[in-house]
Motif scaffolding. Structure first.
Motif, short mmCIF file in Angstrom:
data_model
loop_
_atom_site.label_atom_id
_atom_site.label_comp_id
_atom_site.label_asym_id
_atom_site.label_seq_id
_atom_site.Cartn_x
_atom_site.Cartn_y
_atom_site.Cartn_z
N THR A 105 99.59 57.27 52.89
CA THR A 105 99.31 56.76 54.23
C THR A 105 100.61 56.22 54.85
N ALA A 106 101.39 55.50 54.04
CA ALA A 106 102.68 54.98 54.52
C ALA A 106 103.66 56.12 54.77
N GLU A 107 103.60 57.12 53.89
CA GLU A 107 104.56 58.22 53.96
C GLU A 107 104.41 59.04 55.25
N ILE A 108 103.16 59.37 55.60
CA ILE A 108 102.97 60.19 56.80
C ILE A 108 103.36 59.39 58.04
N LEU A 109 103.09 58.08 58.02
CA LEU A 109 103.47 57.25 59.17
C LEU A 109 104.99 57.15 59.28
N ARG A 110 105.66 57.04 58.12
CA ARG A 110 107.13 56.96 58.12
C ARG A 110 107.72 58.25 58.72
N PHE A 111 107.21 59.39 58.25
CA PHE A 111 107.74 60.66 58.77
C PHE A 111 107.36 60.87 60.23
N ASP A 112 106.20 60.37 60.63
CA ASP A 112 105.84 60.45 62.05
C ASP A 112 106.87 59.70 62.90
N MET A 113 107.29 58.52 62.42
CA MET A 113 108.30 57.74 63.14
C MET A 113 109.64 58.49 63.15
N LYS A 186 118.72 53.92 66.34
CA LYS A 186 117.55 54.79 66.57
C LYS A 186 117.37 55.84 65.47
N ILE A 187 117.75 55.43 64.23
CA ILE A 187 117.55 56.33 63.10
C ILE A 187 116.10 56.20 62.61
N PHE A 188 115.66 54.94 62.47
CA PHE A 188 114.31 54.68 61.97
C PHE A 188 113.81 53.38 62.60
N GLY A 189 112.55 53.37 62.98
CA GLY A 189 111.98 52.22 63.69
C GLY A 189 111.81 50.95 62.88
N GLY A 190 112.04 51.01 61.56
CA GLY A 190 112.02 49.80 60.75
C GLY A 190 110.75 49.60 59.93
N ARG A 197 101.58 49.48 61.19
CA ARG A 197 100.80 50.70 61.40
C ARG A 197 100.01 51.07 60.15
N TRP A 198 100.67 50.87 59.00
CA TRP A 198 100.03 51.19 57.71
C TRP A 198 98.80 50.32 57.48
N MET A 199 98.93 49.03 57.73
CA MET A 199 97.80 48.11 57.53
C MET A 199 96.61 48.55 58.38
N GLU A 200 96.90 48.93 59.61
CA GLU A 200 95.84 49.35 60.53
C GLU A 200 95.13 50.60 60.01
N LYS A 201 95.91 51.57 59.52
CA LYS A 201 95.33 52.81 58.99
C LYS A 201 94.51 52.54 57.74
N VAL A 202 95.06 51.73 56.83
CA VAL A 202 94.35 51.43 55.58
C VAL A 202 93.04 50.74 55.90
#
Lengths: 253, 202
Positions: A105-113, A186-190, A197-202
């Motif tokens: 769940t964290a991984e897909i959100l990270r790559f989405d960012m 602007k490499i990664f949103g942090g 976002r992860w907490m919300e998805k979980v």
């Protein structure tokens, strides 16, 4: 090396090491899965993770680091930047499933960012593996929804694993010393944005189950992995993973 | 907590009073049929079956069981009991020769997907969709629409509404498959290396 490049390399290393170590752990289920179809699915996804780590090591190599095989098989545990969560032993399948769900769940959100990253090789990779990640998350969510409301035993076991896993899962979001630089360039949103976002998805997925989440504020994250401070479980994993390679590092396959 | 171990479940209970109850079925998963489209220009074909507790799990498990190796553009699953199967024929006889107009009294029409077995031992291949009031009616409609005169040995009909299709957003599930040639034995060309090795040990 410019600061910009230092930020990028640090990000790439932790992502690649997460994928490699969890890919290896998940591959330990090959031949032991709870049913044949699941054994195949879990093994395939482990292979996807190792493939994704390979691409990240390749990008690092293009930035001047050692070749992928050397980086993957010749480093000591203290030189790995994966979070401790990924190196924990599999235990029972309930723990592996919960880890798969929380991590992916964290991984897909990270790559989405990262799809909008100013570092183009990462943005391209994020676009390319989007389908793989979507399947991994569908797989994880479907299992969690199924077993999270199936029987007394399945709910009890998943809940037990969830409680055990959460402090380690929060360790995914251990901040980089270059956090501000990554965000500024602007490499990664942090990690902080990612964690929210992860907490919300979980929460959203677990809402459809009988599993319960403790208040986030009561969980103490397990940090250390990002700076090479690992659990006792990583060295044996590395020994086994690199056993064949180290017999003859110059061998051609 | 009750154990999930089937051996524990099968231990007989000791009677307290005489009674006659229906035999309880074993807690085994049902089966679901899996259909795969190798590329966007080809029809869906039957690939096999998976065991699963429900159709959503079946979809998830079928994806890696049947589409981890060769090119794939889409996949769907349906519960085995929702596949209506015609009789089987052989030689030069076509199933469609045996099909007469069904005398179905219901009037609610539904869409059915129709599949042909063109060669014994091969897979069923999607022939098209028809609208009918029953599986038998679908077979009659299929005879009118898809019977080219070439023998078809078996026909399947499935209500479109029973199928778990791939969602439009998920059609990139298979986009990196062409790069995973390492999953195919044909990618391992060891012949030359083996020859060199054998020569060197002579």
């Amino acid at each position: 090396m410019s600061m910009h490049e230092t930020f990028i390399k640090e990000l790439l290393y932790k992502m690649a090491d997460d994928q490699l170590i969890l890919g290896h752990r998940n591959s330990e289920w090959t031949g032991f899965g709870p049913l044949l179809e699941e054994d195949i699915a879990f093994s395939s996804m482990a292979q996807d993770k190792i493939g994704q780590s390979h691409v990240l090591y390749q990008i690092l190599h293009e930035l001047g680091e050692q070749p992928p095989d050397t980086v993957a098989f010749m480093r000591k545990a203290t030189q790995f930047h994966n979070c401790i969560f990924t190196e924990l032993p599999n235990g029972e399948y309930d723990f592996s499933l919960i880890r798969h769900f929380l991590f992916d769940t964290a991984e897909i959100l990270r790559f989405d960012m990262l799809r909008t990253s100013s570092f183009l090789p990462l943005a391209e990779l994020a676009g390319k593996i989007h389908g793989e990640l979507r399947y991994h998350v569908l797989h994880a969510n479907t299992w969690i929804k199924q077993l999270g409301s199936a029987t007394e035993e399945s709910i009890f076991r998943l809940q037990q694993s969830l409680t055990l896993a959460l402090p380690y899962a929060l360790g995914i979001f251990e901040k980089s010393p270059h956090e501000d630089g990554l965000i500024g360039d602007k490499i990664f949103g942090g990690e902080e944005v990612l964690k929210d976002r992860w907490m919300e998805k979980v929460e959203g997925t677990l809402k459809d189950t009988q599993l319960t989440l403790p208040a986030w504020s009561t969980i103490t994250p397990v940090f250390g992995g990002r700076s090479g401070n690992h659990s006792e479980h990583l060295p044996p994993l590395l020994d086994e993973m690199s056993e064949v390679f180290r017999i003859d590092p110059t061998a051609e396959w | 907590m009750k154990s999930l171990d089937p051996r524990v479940k099968r231990l007989p209970e000791i009677a307290s009073e005489a009674q006659q109850d229906p035999k309880i079925s074993l807690a085994q998963f049902g089966t679901f049929e899996v259909f795969v489209q190798p590329n966007p220009k080809k029809p869906f074909q039957h690939e096999g079956a998976v065991h699963a507790p429900n159709i959503e799990m079946a979809y998830v498990l079928a994806k890696e069981t049947f589409t981890r190796r060769f090119t794939c553009s889409s996949m769907y699953v349906v519960e085995t009991s929702n596949v209506y199967v015609s009789p089987l024929t052989e030689g030069s006889q076509s199933v469609y020769d045996l099909v007469n107009e069904s005398k179905d009294t219901t009037t609610t029409k539904e869409q059915y997907e129709v599949y042909h077995l063109a060669k014994r031992g091969k897979q069923h291949i999607h022939a098209g969709a028809v609208v009918a009031t029953s599986p038998e009616g679908a077979l009659w409609e299929a005879k009118n629409r898809f019977n080219t005169g070439t023998a078809v040995f078996n026909v399947w009909a499935i209500r479109t509404s029973e199928i778990r299709f791939t969602k439009p957003d998920d059609d990139d599930f298979w986009s990196t498959l062409p790069e995973k040639k390492f999953r195919d034995a044909a990618d391992y060309k060891g012949g030359e290396k083996l020859k060199t090795f054998l020569d060197s040990t002579k």
